[in-house]
Scaffold this motif. Sequence first.
Motif, PDB file in Angstrom:
ATOM      1  N   SER A 119     -24.705 -66.199  -7.605  1.00 43.95           N
ATOM      2  CA  SER A 119     -25.746 -66.486  -6.442  1.00 43.95           C
ATOM      3  C   SER A 119     -24.740 -65.845  -5.656  1.00 43.95           C
ATOM      4  O   SER A 119     -23.561 -65.885  -4.827  1.00 43.95           O
ATOM      5  CB  SER A 119     -26.011 -67.284  -5.776  1.00 43.95           C
ATOM      6  OG  SER A 119     -24.911 -68.978  -5.553  1.00 43.95           O
ATOM      7  N   ASN A 120     -25.561 -65.563  -4.293  1.00 43.75           N
ATOM      8  CA  ASN A 120     -25.218 -64.656  -2.928  1.00 43.75           C
ATOM      9  C   ASN A 120     -25.069 -65.471  -2.206  1.00 43.75           C
ATOM     10  O   ASN A 120     -26.607 -66.270  -1.914  1.00 43.75           O
ATOM     11  CB  ASN A 120     -25.465 -63.215  -2.921  1.00 43.75           C
ATOM     12  CG  ASN A 120     -24.324 -62.250  -2.146  1.00 43.75           C
ATOM     13  OD1 ASN A 120     -23.504 -63.320  -2.292  1.00 43.75           O
ATOM     14  ND2 ASN A 120     -25.321 -60.682  -1.995  1.00 43.75           N
ATOM     15  N   ARG A 148     -24.273 -64.903   2.192  1.00 41.53           N
ATOM     16  CA  ARG A 148     -23.600 -64.851   3.752  1.00 41.53           C
ATOM     17  C   ARG A 148     -23.944 -66.052   4.947  1.00 41.53           C
ATOM     18  O   ARG A 148     -24.640 -66.873   4.688  1.00 41.53           O
ATOM     19  CB  ARG A 148     -24.495 -63.665   4.166  1.00 41.53           C
ATOM     20  CG  ARG A 148     -24.142 -63.367   5.557  1.00 41.53           C
ATOM     21  CD  ARG A 148     -24.580 -61.944   5.885  1.00 41.53           C
ATOM     22  NE  ARG A 148     -24.193 -61.339   7.095  1.00 41.53           N
ATOM     23  CZ  ARG A 148     -24.190 -61.561   8.415  1.00 41.53           C
ATOM     24  NH1 ARG A 148     -25.161 -63.167   8.522  1.00 41.53           N
ATOM     25  NH2 ARG A 148     -23.911 -61.342   9.484  1.00 41.53           N
ATOM     26  N   ASN A 195     -30.527 -59.491  -3.559  1.00 37.29           N
ATOM     27  CA  ASN A 195     -29.851 -60.257  -3.652  1.00 37.29           C
ATOM     28  C   ASN A 195     -28.339 -59.253  -2.682  1.00 37.29           C
ATOM     29  O   ASN A 195     -27.428 -60.510  -2.449  1.00 37.29           O
ATOM     30  CB  ASN A 195     -28.915 -60.050  -5.077  1.00 37.29           C
ATOM     31  CG  ASN A 195     -29.077 -59.749  -5.617  1.00 37.29           C
ATOM     32  OD1 ASN A 195     -29.240 -58.460  -5.463  1.00 37.29           O
ATOM     33  ND2 ASN A 195     -27.811 -60.092  -6.617  1.00 37.29           N
ATOM     34  N   GLY A 196     -28.842 -57.897  -2.089  1.00 42.09           N
ATOM     35  CA  GLY A 196     -27.520 -57.401  -1.447  1.00 42.09           C
ATOM     36  C   GLY A 196     -26.801 -58.664  -0.200  1.00 42.09           C
ATOM     37  O   GLY A 196     -25.843 -58.586  -0.190  1.00 42.09           O
ATOM     38  N   HIS A 229     -28.842 -67.518   1.281  1.00 44.24           N
ATOM     39  CA  HIS A 229     -28.406 -67.750  -0.193  1.00 44.24           C
ATOM     40  C   HIS A 229     -29.528 -67.016  -1.064  1.00 44.24           C
ATOM     41  O   HIS A 229     -30.661 -67.172  -0.431  1.00 44.24           O
ATOM     42  CB  HIS A 229     -28.740 -69.132  -0.021  1.00 44.24           C
ATOM     43  CG  HIS A 229     -27.912 -69.557  -1.550  1.00 44.24           C
ATOM     44  ND1 HIS A 229     -28.619 -69.747  -2.425  1.00 44.24           N
ATOM     45  CD2 HIS A 229     -27.095 -70.541  -1.236  1.00 44.24           C
ATOM     46  CE1 HIS A 229     -27.882 -70.028  -4.026  1.00 44.24           C
ATOM     47  NE2 HIS A 229     -27.047 -70.444  -3.313  1.00 44.24           N
ATOM     48  N   ARG A 230     -29.215 -66.702  -1.605  1.00 44.34           N
ATOM     49  CA  ARG A 230     -30.129 -65.992  -3.151  1.00 44.34           C
ATOM     50  C   ARG A 230     -29.720 -66.281  -4.272  1.00 44.34           C
ATOM     51  O   ARG A 230     -28.257 -65.854  -4.360  1.00 44.34           O
ATOM     52  CB  ARG A 230     -30.152 -64.250  -2.895  1.00 44.34           C
ATOM     53  CG  ARG A 230     -30.145 -64.242  -1.264  1.00 44.34           C
ATOM     54  CD  ARG A 230     -31.598 -63.791  -1.174  1.00 44.34           C
ATOM     55  NE  ARG A 230     -31.740 -63.938   0.090  1.00 44.34           N
ATOM     56  CZ  ARG A 230     -31.861 -63.486   1.434  1.00 44.34           C
ATOM     57  NH1 ARG A 230     -31.737 -65.591   1.377  1.00 44.34           N
ATOM     58  NH2 ARG A 230     -32.151 -63.083   2.233  1.00 44.34           N
ATOM     59  N   THR A 260     -19.892 -62.349   3.384  1.00 40.59           N
ATOM     60  CA  THR A 260     -21.035 -62.201   1.949  1.00 40.59           C
ATOM     61  C   THR A 260     -20.530 -62.231   0.744  1.00 40.59           C
ATOM     62  O   THR A 260     -19.156 -61.170   1.006  1.00 40.59           O
ATOM     63  CB  THR A 260     -21.825 -60.724   1.776  1.00 40.59           C
ATOM     64  OG1 THR A 260     -22.580 -60.790   3.121  1.00 40.59           O
ATOM     65  CG2 THR A 260     -22.669 -60.655   1.709  1.00 40.59           C
ATOM     66  N   LYS A 261     -20.650 -63.012   0.013  1.00 40.53           N
ATOM     67  CA  LYS A 261     -20.129 -63.392  -1.552  1.00 40.53           C
ATOM     68  C   LYS A 261     -20.097 -61.608  -1.930  1.00 40.53           C
ATOM     69  O   LYS A 261     -18.213 -61.647  -2.415  1.00 40.53           O
ATOM     70  CB  LYS A 261     -20.484 -64.243  -2.419  1.00 40.53           C
ATOM     71  CG  LYS A 261     -19.576 -64.735  -3.412  1.00 40.53           C
ATOM     72  CD  LYS A 261     -20.660 -65.741  -3.665  1.00 40.53           C
ATOM     73  CE  LYS A 261     -20.011 -65.892  -5.684  1.00 40.53           C
ATOM     74  NZ  LYS A 261     -21.122 -67.259  -5.890  1.00 40.53           N
ATOM     75  N   PHE A 262     -20.789 -61.638  -2.378  1.00 37.59           N
ATOM     76  CA  PHE A 262     -20.712 -60.215  -3.624  1.00 37.59           C
ATOM     77  C   PHE A 262     -20.058 -58.891  -2.707  1.00 37.59           C
ATOM     78  O   PHE A 262     -20.260 -58.553  -1.158  1.00 37.59           O
ATOM     79  CB  PHE A 262     -22.094 -59.839  -3.769  1.00 37.59           C
ATOM     80  CG  PHE A 262     -22.937 -60.981  -4.461  1.00 37.59           C
ATOM     81  CD1 PHE A 262     -22.448 -62.050  -5.637  1.00 37.59           C
ATOM     82  CD2 PHE A 262     -24.178 -60.520  -4.891  1.00 37.59           C
ATOM     83  CE1 PHE A 262     -22.877 -63.055  -6.280  1.00 37.59           C
ATOM     84  CE2 PHE A 262     -24.898 -61.773  -5.932  1.00 37.59           C
ATOM     85  CZ  PHE A 262     -23.866 -62.368  -6.386  1.00 37.59           C
ATOM     86  N   SER A 263     -19.261 -58.566  -3.199  1.00 37.17           N
ATOM     87  CA  SER A 263     -18.265 -57.322  -2.672  1.00 37.17           C
ATOM     88  C   SER A 263     -17.428 -57.846  -1.365  1.00 37.17           C
ATOM     89  O   SER A 263     -16.974 -56.849  -1.004  1.00 37.17           O
ATOM     90  CB  SER A 263     -19.137 -56.097  -2.284  1.00 37.17           C
ATOM     91  OG  SER A 263     -19.672 -55.855  -3.747  1.00 37.17           O
ATOM     92  N   ARG A 264     -17.631 -59.235  -1.207  1.00 41.02           N
ATOM     93  CA  ARG A 264     -16.721 -59.538  -0.077  1.00 41.02           C
ATOM     94  C   ARG A 264     -16.683 -58.571   1.142  1.00 41.02           C
ATOM     95  O   ARG A 264     -15.752 -58.565   1.682  1.00 41.02           O
ATOM     96  CB  ARG A 264     -14.966 -59.665  -0.445  1.00 41.02           C
ATOM     97  CG  ARG A 264     -15.191 -60.238  -1.829  1.00 41.02           C
ATOM     98  CD  ARG A 264     -13.151 -60.207  -2.022  1.00 41.02           C
ATOM     99  NE  ARG A 264     -12.708 -60.723  -2.483  1.00 41.02           N
ATOM    100  CZ  ARG A 264     -11.802 -61.541  -3.403  1.00 41.02           C
ATOM    101  NH1 ARG A 264     -10.415 -60.791  -3.029  1.00 41.02           N
ATOM    102  NH2 ARG A 264     -11.424 -62.152  -4.688  1.00 41.02           N
TER     103      ARG A 264
END
Length: 284
Positions: free
Chosen positions: A84-85, A87, A251-252, A65-66, A105-109
């Motif tokens: 927040s991101n 995984r 945060n990636g 978590h970020r 992962t949440k960002f960019s799925r």
Amino acid sequence: MKTFKNILIVLFALPMFVFAQETKQNDKEQTKEKPARAAFEGSTLIENATNVLFQKNTLEIQMSHRFGLLNGGTNDMAGFWAPSNIRIGLAYAITDYITVGYGTTKFSRLQDFNLKVGLLRQTRSNSMPISVTYFGNATVDARTKDNFNLKQDRYSYFSQLIIAKRFSSKFSAQVAPSISHFNLVEPTIKNDMIAIAFGGRYKISPNTAIIVDYSQPITSFYSGNPNPGIAFGVEFATSGHAFQLFATNYNGLSPQKNYMYNHNDFINNGDFMIGFNITRKYNF
């Protein structure tokens, strides 16, 4: 009488024979090299993988978590209310030396399929002074198709060689060169990024350690070079789980995403966020 004497000889000689066999077996066990304990407690060191490989049939649950940047806004409670991101992943040891995993992962799925293989293991006698482990993944961007012209534009890849050493019961360190590849990139950057990471762990109590992780991109782009990753924090570990709490400017949550696209400047702008990693393993 002769038969009786033979029986006595056998009875007296048997313990000596057994003792000789046990001594011989013990000598073999002593000369056999035993691997040293893994240099780290968890499978990750903040933003990078470690050399940790679990016993066969071990399942590890991973959550990362970020939060948002601490300096990212005026009304987001130091990043806690900002986007927040997250995984969530699984890793399974199919042998003592090979682990396969999957994460979302949440960002960019992003959907990552990863592999970790033990190549060399440090020994207790130090006849092999280091451990060498391969870590890599293939990642799919699962956003809607209107974000891509071709199917292969969704794919990215990461390969890393982790060279780790347990220097003592308290201190361990690793260096990890890597290469990241994206099939689709902007015209101002390149498809491949060569980078290197340095990390360390120092135990301050049986279950608590100070951890640091530094990731340096090496490849230069035509413009918009990514900033290095800087992270430090604490780790609380037991035999079954590890909890890491830290400050980072990454945060990636996907290594190739961090190495290629990080524009958070920790040193000059103070761009950093609070993050944590939690792992829990189960033996079957």
